[in-house]
Design an enzyme around this catalytic site. Structure first.
Site, PDB file in Angstrom:
ATOM      1  N   GLY A   1      14.013  70.669  53.856  1.00 48.99           N
ATOM      2  CA  GLY A   1      13.935  71.513  55.102  1.00 48.99           C
ATOM      3  C   GLY A   1      12.429  71.825  55.457  1.00 48.99           C
ATOM      4  O   GLY A   1      11.831  71.604  54.715  1.00 48.99           O
ATOM      5  N   TYR A   2      12.501  72.050  56.763  1.00 51.18           N
ATOM      6  CA  TYR A   2      11.395  72.163  57.452  1.00 51.18           C
ATOM      7  C   TYR A   2      11.224  73.680  58.049  1.00 51.18           C
ATOM      8  O   TYR A   2      11.967  73.916  58.711  1.00 51.18           O
ATOM      9  CB  TYR A   2      10.998  71.523  58.730  1.00 51.18           C
ATOM     10  CG  TYR A   2      10.805  69.928  58.128  1.00 51.18           C
ATOM     11  CD1 TYR A   2       9.508  69.601  57.733  1.00 51.18           C
ATOM     12  CD2 TYR A   2      11.764  69.015  57.538  1.00 51.18           C
ATOM     13  CE1 TYR A   2       9.189  68.216  57.227  1.00 51.18           C
ATOM     14  CE2 TYR A   2      11.207  67.876  56.976  1.00 51.18           C
ATOM     15  CZ  TYR A   2      10.110  67.669  56.603  1.00 51.18           C
ATOM     16  OH  TYR A   2       9.873  66.519  56.213  1.00 51.18           O
ATOM     17  N   ILE A   3      10.118  74.395  57.604  1.00 53.22           N
ATOM     18  CA  ILE A   3      10.019  75.980  58.325  1.00 53.22           C
ATOM     19  C   ILE A   3       9.180  75.725  59.488  1.00 53.22           C
ATOM     20  O   ILE A   3       9.482  76.412  60.453  1.00 53.22           O
ATOM     21  CB  ILE A   3       9.149  76.514  57.064  1.00 53.22           C
ATOM     22  CG1 ILE A   3       9.616  76.996  56.058  1.00 53.22           C
ATOM     23  CG2 ILE A   3       8.459  77.691  58.048  1.00 53.22           C
ATOM     24  CD1 ILE A   3       8.981  77.598  54.789  1.00 53.22           C
TER      25      ILE A   3
ATOM     26  N   LEU B   1      14.407  75.574  59.647  1.00 55.19           N
ATOM     27  CA  LEU B   1      14.934  75.236  60.826  1.00 55.19           C
ATOM     28  C   LEU B   1      16.259  74.626  60.609  1.00 55.19           C
ATOM     29  O   LEU B   1      16.253  74.141  59.478  1.00 55.19           O
ATOM     30  CB  LEU B   1      14.091  74.240  61.839  1.00 55.19           C
ATOM     31  CG  LEU B   1      12.566  75.018  61.919  1.00 55.19           C
ATOM     32  CD1 LEU B   1      11.713  73.669  62.498  1.00 55.19           C
ATOM     33  CD2 LEU B   1      12.777  75.939  63.058  1.00 55.19           C
TER      34      LEU B   1
END
Length: 155
Positions: free
Chosen positions: A27-29, A81
């Protein structure tokens, strides 16, 4: 510095050549044109990775990759996100000094198969296996950070 080239895959012949495979969830912060901050769970290992924007050719960029504890990865995933990358990565030996990493995507990116090769320099020579298709190194749509936000199924 990460130097890599990225290609679409034209057949599943790589599966028979693979010496290992691992499921990866990430996942992407943060994911924008200038940087990405990623949380990755790969088998029993977890990582926090920061990447800069790529150079003009799309081959090189700064990368900071740091191992983290699995429980930290789980907590950081909650901060990510919307949108996740779920894939199986196959590892295929390429000559004496390179390894192809072939990602078979699942979920909203189902049907996409991409191969990457990491290089020592942009001039580093390598051979293309028969199952390699079009090069997409400079196309931002194929960055994992963009696939998390704009999945292949929506193109």
């Amino acid at each position: 510095m990460e130097i890599e080239r990225k290609f679409l895959v034209s057949s599943n012949a790589f599966v028979n050549e693979a010496f290992d495979a691992k499921r990866i969830v990430q996942g992407y912060i943060c994911a924008d044109a200038e940087r990405s901050v990623r949380v990755r769970i790969c088998g029993e290992k977890s990582f926090l990775t920061i990447k800069s924007a790529s150079n003009e050719r799309g081959w090189s960029r700064y990368e900071f990759d740091h191992p983290i504890a699995p429980d930290e990865a789980g907590e950081l995933m909650k901060l990510c996100l919307p949108g996740r990358i779920d894939k199986v990565r196959y590892y295929v030996q390429a000559g004496d000094s390179h390894t192809w990493e072939v990602d078979v995507f699942h979920g909203e990116n189902e049907g996409l198969v991409v191969a990457e090769i990491e290089l020592e320099s942009e001039d580093d020579a390598f051979e293309l296996p028969s199952w390699i298709g079009e090069e997409v190194s400079g196309d931002p749509r194929y960055y994992n950070s963009m696939l998390a936000l704009h999945p292949y199924s929506t193109w």
